[in-house]
Structures are given as C-alpha cells and as structure tokens.
Design a protein around this motif. Sequence first.
Motif, PDB file in Angstrom:
ATOM      1  N   GLU A   1       0.826  -1.213   0.000  1.00 49.90           N
ATOM      2  CA  GLU A   1       0.000   0.000   0.000  1.00 49.90           C
ATOM      3  C   GLU A   1       0.862   1.266   0.000  1.00 49.90           C
ATOM      4  O   GLU A   1       0.599   2.205  -0.750  1.00 49.90           O
ATOM      5  CB  GLU A   1      -0.947   0.006   1.207  1.00 49.90           C
ATOM      6  CG  GLU A   1      -1.994  -1.095   1.189  1.00 49.90           C
ATOM      7  CD  GLU A   1      -2.881  -1.079  -0.041  1.00 49.90           C
ATOM      8  OE1 GLU A   1      -3.276   0.006  -0.499  1.00 49.90           O
ATOM      9  OE2 GLU A   1      -3.175  -2.173  -0.556  1.00 49.90           O
ATOM     10  N   GLN A   2       1.882   1.297   0.832  1.00 45.12           N
ATOM     11  CA  GLN A   2       2.771   2.465   0.890  1.00 45.12           C
ATOM     12  C   GLN A   2       3.504   2.662  -0.435  1.00 45.12           C
ATOM     13  O   GLN A   2       3.642   3.790  -0.918  1.00 45.12           O
ATOM     14  CB  GLN A   2       3.782   2.315   2.022  1.00 45.12           C
ATOM     15  CG  GLN A   2       3.168   2.397   3.393  1.00 45.12           C
ATOM     16  CD  GLN A   2       4.150   1.990   4.494  1.00 45.12           C
ATOM     17  OE1 GLN A   2       5.276   1.575   4.231  1.00 45.12           O
ATOM     18  NE2 GLN A   2       3.704   2.086   5.732  1.00 45.12           N
ATOM     19  N   SER A   3       3.962   1.572  -1.019  1.00 41.73           N
ATOM     20  CA  SER A   3       4.681   1.658  -2.293  1.00 41.73           C
ATOM     21  C   SER A   3       3.756   2.132  -3.404  1.00 41.73           C
ATOM     22  O   SER A   3       4.153   2.941  -4.248  1.00 41.73           O
ATOM     23  CB  SER A   3       5.283   0.299  -2.659  1.00 41.73           C
ATOM     24  OG  SER A   3       6.243  -0.068  -1.699  1.00 41.73           O
ATOM     25  N   GLY A   4       2.524   1.645  -3.400  1.00 43.54           N
ATOM     26  CA  GLY A   4       1.560   2.082  -4.403  1.00 43.54           C
ATOM     27  C   GLY A   4       1.316   3.580  -4.339  1.00 43.54           C
ATOM     28  O   GLY A   4       1.177   4.241  -5.368  1.00 43.54           O
ATOM     29  N   ALA A   5       1.284   4.117  -3.124  1.00 43.72           N
ATOM     30  CA  ALA A   5       1.069   5.560  -2.951  1.00 43.72           C
ATOM     31  C   ALA A   5       2.279   6.366  -3.421  1.00 43.72           C
ATOM     32  O   ALA A   5       2.148   7.552  -3.720  1.00 43.72           O
ATOM     33  CB  ALA A   5       0.773   5.871  -1.488  1.00 43.72           C
TER      34      ALA A   5
ATOM     35  N   GLY B   1       4.399   7.180  -8.359  1.00 42.74           N
ATOM     36  CA  GLY B   1       4.674   8.302  -9.268  1.00 42.74           C
ATOM     37  C   GLY B   1       6.046   8.910  -9.012  1.00 42.74           C
ATOM     38  O   GLY B   1       6.832   9.099  -9.935  1.00 42.74           O
ATOM     39  N   GLY B   2       6.349   9.185  -7.776  1.00 42.26           N
ATOM     40  CA  GLY B   2       7.646   9.757  -7.430  1.00 42.26           C
ATOM     41  C   GLY B   2       8.785   8.784  -7.661  1.00 42.26           C
ATOM     42  O   GLY B   2       9.871   9.181  -8.071  1.00 42.26           O
ATOM     43  N   MET B   3       8.528   7.522  -7.405  1.00 40.83           N
ATOM     44  CA  MET B   3       9.587   6.508  -7.592  1.00 40.83           C
ATOM     45  C   MET B   3       9.975   6.390  -9.055  1.00 40.83           C
ATOM     46  O   MET B   3      11.148   6.279  -9.382  1.00 40.83           O
ATOM     47  CB  MET B   3       9.107   5.140  -7.101  1.00 40.83           C
ATOM     48  CG  MET B   3       9.128   4.961  -5.626  1.00 40.83           C
ATOM     49  SD  MET B   3       8.702   3.230  -5.298  1.00 40.83           S
ATOM     50  CE  MET B   3       7.671   3.465  -3.886  1.00 40.83           C
ATOM     51  N   ALA B   4       9.002   6.370  -9.930  1.00 42.48           N
ATOM     52  CA  ALA B   4       9.295   6.220 -11.362  1.00 42.48           C
ATOM     53  C   ALA B   4      10.172   7.380 -11.833  1.00 42.48           C
ATOM     54  O   ALA B   4      11.129   7.168 -12.571  1.00 42.48           O
ATOM     55  CB  ALA B   4       8.002   6.141 -12.155  1.00 42.48           C
ATOM     56  N   ALA B   5       9.860   8.585 -11.406  1.00 40.99           N
ATOM     57  CA  ALA B   5      10.663   9.745 -11.808  1.00 40.99           C
ATOM     58  C   ALA B   5      12.073   9.662 -11.239  1.00 40.99           C
ATOM     59  O   ALA B   5      13.053   9.939 -11.928  1.00 40.99           O
ATOM     60  CB  ALA B   5       9.983  11.034 -11.345  1.00 40.99           C
ATOM     61  N   ASP B   6      12.183   9.260  -9.978  1.00 42.92           N
ATOM     62  CA  ASP B   6      13.504   9.109  -9.346  1.00 42.92           C
ATOM     63  C   ASP B   6      14.345   8.058 -10.067  1.00 42.92           C
ATOM     64  O   ASP B   6      15.528   8.264 -10.335  1.00 42.92           O
ATOM     65  CB  ASP B   6      13.385   8.723  -7.869  1.00 42.92           C
ATOM     66  CG  ASP B   6      12.830   9.850  -7.005  1.00 42.92           C
ATOM     67  OD1 ASP B   6      12.794  11.016  -7.484  1.00 42.92           O
ATOM     68  OD2 ASP B   6      12.441   9.562  -5.865  1.00 42.92           O
ATOM     69  N   LEU B   7      13.732   6.927 -10.383  1.00 43.94           N
ATOM     70  CA  LEU B   7      14.454   5.844 -11.045  1.00 43.94           C
ATOM     71  C   LEU B   7      14.835   6.225 -12.460  1.00 43.94           C
ATOM     72  O   LEU B   7      15.910   5.887 -12.930  1.00 43.94           O
ATOM     73  CB  LEU B   7      13.633   4.564 -11.036  1.00 43.94           C
ATOM     74  CG  LEU B   7      13.545   3.846  -9.690  1.00 43.94           C
ATOM     75  CD1 LEU B   7      12.538   2.711  -9.753  1.00 43.94           C
ATOM     76  CD2 LEU B   7      14.902   3.333  -9.259  1.00 43.94           C
TER      77      LEU B   7
END
Length: 179
Positions: free
Chosen positions: A159-163, A166-172
């Motif tokens: 659940e936390q990762s799903g939230a 968006g930010g993770m994809a940009a960071d990666l």
Amino acid sequence: MSTSESLLALLEPEPAYGYTLKHQYDRWFGRKRPLAFGQVYSTLSRLERNGLVHQSLVEAGQGPERRLYEITPDGVTAIDSWVGTPQTPDLFATSTLYARLTVALLSGRDATQVLAGQREVHLGRMRELQALRRAASGPELLAVTYELAHLDADLKWIEQSGARLGGMAADLDGAVRDA
C-alpha cells in the motif's frame, strides 16, 4: 530455514530413521515445501560426517538398509547454539517482490499491476490462513500467525509503495540516465 538444524533438532528427543524424520520435518517445517527424501539422507550423511549424529542401528531388510540415527552431544550443543543465536534482521532486505517492482519501474512496465496482483495473492493466502488459524494449536498456530504477520507487513508495504509510485518512477528514470 536451516534444514540441517531442523533435522538435527528432530533427533534430539529420540533416535529416528530417515523416513520418519522426513515426515516429521514435513509436518512441522515443510508445510508449503516438503523435503525430498534425497535431501534428508544427504543432510544426515553430512551431519554424521561432522560428528553431530551417528548411526545407532543398521537393519537389513527386503529393500535398502534401514539406518537409525541418533544425535551426539556435539549435535545437542549445535542445536543449543542455533536456537539461542538471534537471526539477522536483514533476512527480508532482499525480496523477490521488491526486485520485481524495481524491475517494473526501471523497465517502464506497469508497477501498479505488479502491486495489485501481489496484493490479491496476499489477501487470498491470508483468507486461507485465517481459516487454518481457527483450528490450529501449538506449533501449527505459531506457524500460521507468523505467516499472517509477515503477509500483513507485506500488505502495508504494498500500500505504501503504491502511494509512492509516481515519485519513484521519476527518481528511477533520473538514476538510470545518470548511470
């Protein structure tokens, strides 16, 4: 989980044959992944070579010889050490779920689908375990509640990762370009 130490511990109360040990292991530790007979005998051979068990009786019969194994004092010491040594907390630091999600993000695959699929599988397993828990007792109850607690922790992480996707994809994406 350590097969060697588990089999050794099963020998502590009384000597046993490999066949008996395999069934005891499957009952207590192999709920989802039963042990192969070959692994039982290769482990017993290694334990014997290391002086942790010895064959107390060899019976000839119609088929292969039956060998009765018994724990040695060094084997009891090894069990004491294994049981009394805390497990390192980094056991869950590298899970396949984390790896699959990261690969999805790095490759442009749908990470939301990865999480949704895993969430569905986790919830299904939790329903199965809830039903088992109602009839469980002793070590089986410990095993069921242990698995439930870990599934619950995974669900929180999902659940936390799903939230944060968006930010993770940009960071990666930035990290991949910089590499």
